[in-house]
Design an enzyme around this catalytic site. Structure first.
Site, mmCIF file in Angstrom:
data_model
loop_
_atom_site.group_PDB
_atom_site.id
_atom_site.type_symbol
_atom_site.label_atom_id
_atom_site.label_comp_id
_atom_site.label_asym_id
_atom_site.label_seq_id
_atom_site.Cartn_x
_atom_site.Cartn_y
_atom_site.Cartn_z
ATOM 1 N N LEU A 21 49.885 12.610 27.951
ATOM 2 C CA LEU A 21 49.190 11.631 27.112
ATOM 3 C C LEU A 21 49.212 10.235 27.719
ATOM 4 O O LEU A 21 48.689 9.298 27.116
ATOM 5 C CB LEU A 21 49.827 11.573 25.718
ATOM 6 N N LYS A 71 60.137 13.463 40.080
ATOM 7 C CA LYS A 71 60.834 12.188 39.911
ATOM 8 C C LYS A 71 61.857 11.909 41.011
ATOM 9 O O LYS A 71 61.997 10.764 41.451
ATOM 10 C CB LYS A 71 61.484 12.125 38.531
ATOM 11 N N ALA A 132 69.223 18.726 33.612
ATOM 12 C CA ALA A 132 69.890 18.023 34.711
ATOM 13 C C ALA A 132 68.887 17.504 35.732
ATOM 14 O O ALA A 132 69.254 17.203 36.861
ATOM 15 C CB ALA A 132 70.906 18.950 35.389
#
EC number: 1.1.1.25
Length: 280
Positions: A21, A71, A132
């Protein structure tokens, strides 16, 4: 306004990314600010991440928000990084500058923004984090910054949980996945930082009878808003917080990084997103 050929361009990447979104949030702010800008989703596989991101930077893109599973790779790719991104070991924001790619982590601020209405007594909290990965890293770091000292990590891959503890919270407890229900006992802040519950994936099933009513449960998932984690924790009398407010909270500094001005104040942003999802 309709973007022109001179528009500022930024976006979000992940794999998958169709559920995100972030383009909806950014479009509302772009329209409210009246700027010539475009924010688009870029589906990038792990094997192509470095090449495509460098290509976007070279093509004049202002930057990218980064979600699963990139990430940690985003931090490794960057030439420079903020202190929090380095401490967390993951980045959800890449900005492209003449000096190179810069990494930051706004998930930390976004997570605390989402928890704020629950008035958690952090220094007394006994927290349990499921996951994690990059999101779990940011959430664990955020908890430490606000004074949480009692935290445990439960992950399907226990080696990754041990690595997260070693990197950020050496005193954190490590819980085997098969003991996840037992780990709920006495915990008053329960966090889902896994992808379990994301539309099309398995849900995170827990024995909520082991959790005291009045505790707080946070789910980083926002599609769907009402995951099994949210529905069952709420039925137990737990304060359940979905991932929408974290999405909004982490997006604000990203907007400013991309477009050089603060995000407009839209108090009804959550309602707009729920309307978009048809979740009202």
């Amino acid at each position: 306004m309709i973007p022109t050929g001179a528009a500022f361009v930024a976006g979000v990447t992940g794999d998958p990314i169709a559920h995100s979104l972030s383009p909806v949030v950014m479009r509302h702010w772009i329209d409210a600010a009246g700027i010539d800008a475009l924010y688009a989703p870029f589906p990038i596989s792990a094997g192509n991440f470095d090449r495509v991101v460098r290509g976007l930077a070279g093509a004049g893109c202002r930057g990218l928000n980064v979600t699963l599973p990139h990430k940690e790779a985003a931090l490794e790719l960057a030439r420079t990084a903020s202190g929090p991104a380095r401490a967390v070991g993951a980045a959800n924001l890449l900005t492209f500058t003449p000096a190179g790619i810069h990494a930051d982590n706004t998930d930390i601020a976004g997570f605390l923004y989402a928890l704020a209405p629950a008035n958690v007594e952090f220094r007394k909290a006994r927290a349990l984090i499921f996951g994690a990965g990059g999101a779990a890293r940011a959430m664990l770091y955020a908890l430490l910054t606000v004074g949480v000292t009692d935290v445990a990590i439960c992950n399907r891959n226990i080696t990754r949980a041990q690595g997260l503890s070693r990197d950020i919270a050496p005193d954190a407890g490590i819980i085997p996945w098969e003991a996840r229900d037992d780990a709920l006992q006495g915990r008053d802040l329960i966090i889902n930082a896994t992808s379990l519950g994301l539309a099309g994936r398995d849900e995170l099933a827990l024995d909520w009878q082991r959790v005291r009513p009045g505790s707080v449960a946070f789910d980083g998932i926002y599609i769907p808003v009402n995951t099994r984690f949210i529905v069952e924790s709420r039925a137990r009398g737990v304060t359940a917080i979905d991932g929408l407010d974290m999405l909004i909270g982490q997006a604000r500094p990203s907007f400013e990084a991309f477009f050089g001005r603060p995000a407009p104040d839209l108090p009804d942003m959550r309602s707009r997103l729920l309307e978009h999802l048809g979740a009202r």
